[in-house]
Design a protein around this motif. Structure first.
Motif, PDB file in Angstrom:
ATOM      1  N   PRO A  97      -5.665  16.339 -30.693  1.00  0.00           N
ATOM      2  CA  PRO A  97      -4.292  16.845 -30.603  1.00  0.00           C
ATOM      3  C   PRO A  97      -4.244  18.264 -31.186  1.00  0.00           C
ATOM      4  CG  PRO A  97      -4.308  14.612 -31.484  1.00  0.00           C
ATOM      5  CD  PRO A  97      -5.750  15.061 -31.421  1.00  0.00           C
ATOM      6  N   GLU A 120     -13.440   8.054 -22.382  1.00  0.00           N
ATOM      7  CA  GLU A 120     -14.184   8.660 -23.490  1.00  0.00           C
ATOM      8  C   GLU A 120     -15.693   8.621 -23.252  1.00  0.00           C
ATOM      9  OE1 GLU A 120     -12.467   7.907 -27.426  1.00  0.00           O
ATOM     10  OE2 GLU A 120     -10.830   6.848 -26.427  1.00  0.00           O
ATOM     11  N   ARG A 134      -2.378   6.902 -29.062  1.00  0.00           N
ATOM     12  CA  ARG A 134      -3.789   6.645 -29.348  1.00  0.00           C
ATOM     13  C   ARG A 134      -4.442   6.061 -28.107  1.00  0.00           C
ATOM     14  NH1 ARG A 134      -5.503   7.387 -34.429  1.00  0.00           N
ATOM     15  NH2 ARG A 134      -3.897   7.585 -36.027  1.00  0.00           N
ATOM     16  N   THR A 135      -5.714   6.377 -27.906  1.00  0.00           N
ATOM     17  CA  THR A 135      -6.395   5.861 -26.716  1.00  0.00           C
ATOM     18  C   THR A 135      -6.674   4.373 -26.897  1.00  0.00           C
ATOM     19  OG1 THR A 135      -8.621   6.283 -27.556  1.00  0.00           O
ATOM     20  CG2 THR A 135      -7.558   8.081 -26.360  1.00  0.00           C
ATOM     21  N   VAL A 173      -9.364   2.998 -25.754  1.00  0.00           N
ATOM     22  CA  VAL A 173     -10.820   2.812 -25.846  1.00  0.00           C
ATOM     23  C   VAL A 173     -11.281   2.858 -27.303  1.00  0.00           C
ATOM     24  CG1 VAL A 173     -13.073   3.729 -25.156  1.00  0.00           C
ATOM     25  CG2 VAL A 173     -11.175   3.713 -23.531  1.00  0.00           C
ATOM     26  N   SER A 174     -10.903   3.927 -28.026  1.00  0.00           N
ATOM     27  CA  SER A 174     -11.414   4.069 -29.402  1.00  0.00           C
ATOM     28  C   SER A 174     -10.307   4.210 -30.432  1.00  0.00           C
ATOM     29  CB  SER A 174     -12.305   5.311 -29.478  1.00  0.00           C
ATOM     30  OG  SER A 174     -11.502   6.477 -29.418  1.00  0.00           O
ATOM     31  N   GLY A 175      -9.059   4.322 -29.967  1.00  0.00           N
ATOM     32  CA  GLY A 175      -7.964   4.527 -30.905  1.00  0.00           C
ATOM     33  C   GLY A 175      -7.822   5.977 -31.348  1.00  0.00           C
ATOM     34  N   ALA A 176      -8.520   6.884 -30.667  1.00  0.00           N
ATOM     35  CA  ALA A 176      -8.447   8.302 -31.025  1.00  0.00           C
ATOM     36  C   ALA A 176      -7.048   8.852 -30.753  1.00  0.00           C
ATOM     37  CB  ALA A 176      -9.472   9.094 -30.225  1.00  0.00           C
ATOM     38  N   PRO A 177      -6.549   9.736 -31.651  1.00  0.00           N
ATOM     39  CA  PRO A 177      -5.234  10.333 -31.404  1.00  0.00           C
ATOM     40  C   PRO A 177      -5.298  11.343 -30.258  1.00  0.00           C
ATOM     41  CG  PRO A 177      -6.262  11.338 -33.325  1.00  0.00           C
ATOM     42  CD  PRO A 177      -7.182  10.239 -32.878  1.00  0.00           C
ATOM     43  N   ARG A 178      -4.227  11.445 -29.498  1.00  0.00           N
ATOM     44  CA  ARG A 178      -4.161  12.374 -28.352  1.00  0.00           C
ATOM     45  C   ARG A 178      -2.773  12.959 -28.244  1.00  0.00           C
ATOM     46  NH1 ARG A 178      -8.132  11.258 -24.307  1.00  0.00           N
ATOM     47  NH2 ARG A 178     -10.058  11.118 -25.498  1.00  0.00           N
ATOM     48  N   MET A 179      -2.689  14.069 -27.508  1.00  0.00           N
ATOM     49  CA  MET A 179      -1.385  14.573 -27.081  1.00  0.00           C
ATOM     50  C   MET A 179      -1.493  15.077 -25.646  1.00  0.00           C
ATOM     51  SD  MET A 179      -0.714  18.194 -28.996  1.00  0.00           S
ATOM     52  CE  MET A 179      -0.747  19.638 -27.953  1.00  0.00           C
TER      53      MET A 179
END
Lengths: 471, 104
Positions: free
Chosen positions: A131, A384, B44-45, B47-53
């Motif tokens: 982000p 991913e 959050r994704t 797949v891995s829980g990664a934060p995104r925007m």
């Protein structure tokens, strides 16, 4: 089922012009767009946004007003905010299925005009999923539609006319940009101008506008890093720092927001799903749908116009629409003296715009987006999948995008490969030493949008619905 | 990360983000409202829980997915806000909800 002569997909300058021209020539026309209002990306917000009556975004933004007005005053069935998920074609035309405002719609057509526009070229680098890393055009859309401007420590990364324009628009709006990181390889602009001297002279206005933007950016006092490569975005849960190389020297910046832009490419998702033939364009470093000089694709009932056909810009889009509609009129035996005159005129202005494009393409080539992607960098944002997994798939025998997808799940997430397709083709071509044109791209399958089973069921033909189970 | 260039007009619009009232204006997209109010992480994704925007704001990247009025996985960049709209960020990591294979 509703039936029209011409179905237009996309409400940008190309789609609006095509719909208006066809309707004004007496054809029945429908237009479908996933956005809530007309204008496409280039004229986003011009109908109802905060800059609809302002000149703050520049004179070129205002060029959309008469196009929108002509479109809105023509007799066209419009469906904005629609989720188009399927189109089938046959020798007489075809049929499109979409849902709009909770209604399930099906429209049959004789001719399809795809005006799906451009998307920003995806630029993967280490940390691009954090982000705080966003496409520059996305930030510009936030400005056009909601009057939102970047705040905090902001940098622009990449190159191209849109980057310069947005830098100028932000400066005019009083927004401080921390730095511009220019990824264009050093070129002698004068020598390049001389090489394309005919195109430059025929498009003096555009060249002067470009020089004006370059000067405005230089005078704004924004620090400019030249010849930028080896970019790495760092941060725990969001972007905090950017490391890069500028003119062979390592550098770093503390950042909250990084806006990335290395030009635009045709959005070919629909034309691929339709099975239209696509070819590799060396000068634009992307796949483009094959079209003849009239915009006709490899499917004789499907025309592809505007930036969805090849990147020629907003001024070329209406001309490409007029060319396609004139051709449709003669296909349907509706050509007349007026349509032939429009065709000649549109072909002339399209030619002028097309001449200019190679100069711009040479001046602003992609750099980060065409360099070898590091193993640990994610290529498929949805699933991913890192570059290393794709390289492993190649070692395991995947020779094409379809196999790479099956081996790694790359391209199987919600975006359906829209964001990774080009990178996957580039990587496979590099790893297998094949030409990218031969490698090709993903096969795109329907549905084009995530839809509910209820949507899908409701769009079925009545004859299919009342089957023998009713007895 | 983003701020409004103009004050919200008198005809404000009220939506709900994760149960809290948020002011915005007609013509805003759901994604714009979340970005303007720095709801972090945007999502959050799975797949891995990664934060995104959101990355593209034009319907391509699908990194703007949100739940709108009870329906998950809507493209927030393509949806205009409506009065009373209930927006929920999708920040739950799928793995923590799904039973692990060993437990089945």
């Amino acid at each position: 089922m509703v039936s029209v002569d011409v179905l237009v997909i996309g409400g940008g300058p190309a789609g609006m012009t095509a719909a208006a021209a066809a309707a004004n020539a007496g054809l029945s026309v429908a237009l479908v767009d996933e956005r809530p209002d007309a204008g496409g990306q280039i004229y986003r917000g011009l109908e109802s946004g905060p800059f609809r009556e302002s000149s703050a975004l520049g004179a070129d933004y205002r060029k959309g007003a008469p196009i929108i007005e002509r479109f809105r005053s023509a007799s066209i069935a419009t469906f904005f905010g629609a989720a188009l998920w399927r189109i089938d074609t046959d020798q007489n035309g075809g049929r499109a299925a979409f849902s709009c405002s909770g209604l399930h719609m099906s429209i049959s057509f004789r001719k399809l005009v795809a005006a799906t526009g451009a998307m920003e070229r995806p630029v993967p680098f280490a940390g691009w999923t954090l982000p705080g890393v966003m496409n520059l055009g996305a930030a510009q859309l936030l400005l056009k539609s909601s009057g939102l401007v970047p705040s905090g420590r902001v940098a622009l990364l990449g190159n191209g006319p849109l980057l310069l324009l947005f830098a100028q628009q932000l400066t005019t709006a009083g927004v401080r940009i921390g730095a511009i990181l220019d990824t264009a390889p050093p070129v002698n602009k004068v020598a390049l101008g001389l090489k394309h001297v005919k195109a430059v002279l025929a498009n003096r206005k555009k060249v002067l506008k470009g020089i004006g933007m370059l000067r405005a950016v230089r005078q704004s006092g924004i620090p400019i890093y030249k010849d930028v490569s080896d970019v790495m975005a760092l941060g725990q849960d969001q972007l905090t720092e950017l490391q890069f190389v500028s003119r062979d020297y390592p550098a770093k910046l503390e950042l909250d927001l990084l806006l990335v832009h290395e030009g635009v490419i045709p959005n070919t998702h629909l034309s691929r799903a339709l099975g239209c033939k696509h070819v590799w364009s060396d000068s634009q470093a992307c796949f483009v749908p094959f079209t003849d000089s009239r915009g006709r694709s490899s499917n004789r009932n499907v025309f592809i116009i505007g930036d969805g056909a090849s990147i020629r810009g907003a001024d070329a889009a209406p001309a490409s629409a007029e060319v396609a509609v004139s051709t449709i009129l003669s296909d349907l035996d509706r050509a007349n003296a007026k349509s032939r005159k429009v065709l000649a005129c549109a072909l002339h202005s399209l030619e002028k715009e097309e001449k200019f494009r190679p100069f711009l393409d040479a001046l602003y080539p992609p750099r980060l987006a065409v360099t070898r992607i590091a193993d640990e960098t994610i290529i498929c944002r949805c699933e991913e999948v890192p570059a290393s997994a794709l390289r492993e798939a190649v070692r395991d025998g995947a020779i094409g995008p379809a196999q790479a997808k099956a081996f790694t799940r790359c391209g199987m997430g919600p975006c359906q490969g829209r964001m990774c397709a080009l990178q996957v083709s580039q990587l496979l071509a590099r790893e297998t030493s094949a030409s990218i044109g031969d490698v090709g791209s993903y096969n795109v399958r329907f549905p084009l949008k995530p839809i509910t089973l209820a949507d899908m069921a409701a769009s079925a033909e009545p004859s299919v619905k009342d089957d023998s189970h009713a007895h | 990360m983003f701020s409004r260039l103009f004050d919200l007009p008198a005809t404000k619009l009220l939506v709900e983000v994760d149960g809290r009232p948020v002011e915005c204006t007609k013509g805003d997209t759901v994604a714009a409202v979340l970005l303007a109010n720095t709801a972090f992480p945007y999502r959050r994704t799975v797949v891995s829980g990664a934060p995104r925007m959101p990355v593209c704001m034009m319907g391509v990247c699908f990194d703007c997915l949100v739940e709108i009025d009870g329906i998950a996985n809507q493209q927030g960049c393509l949806r205009l806000v409506m009065p009373g709209m209930k927006i929920k960020r999708q920040t739950t990591v799928a793995q923590t909800l799904a039973p692990s294979v060993e437990n089945l």
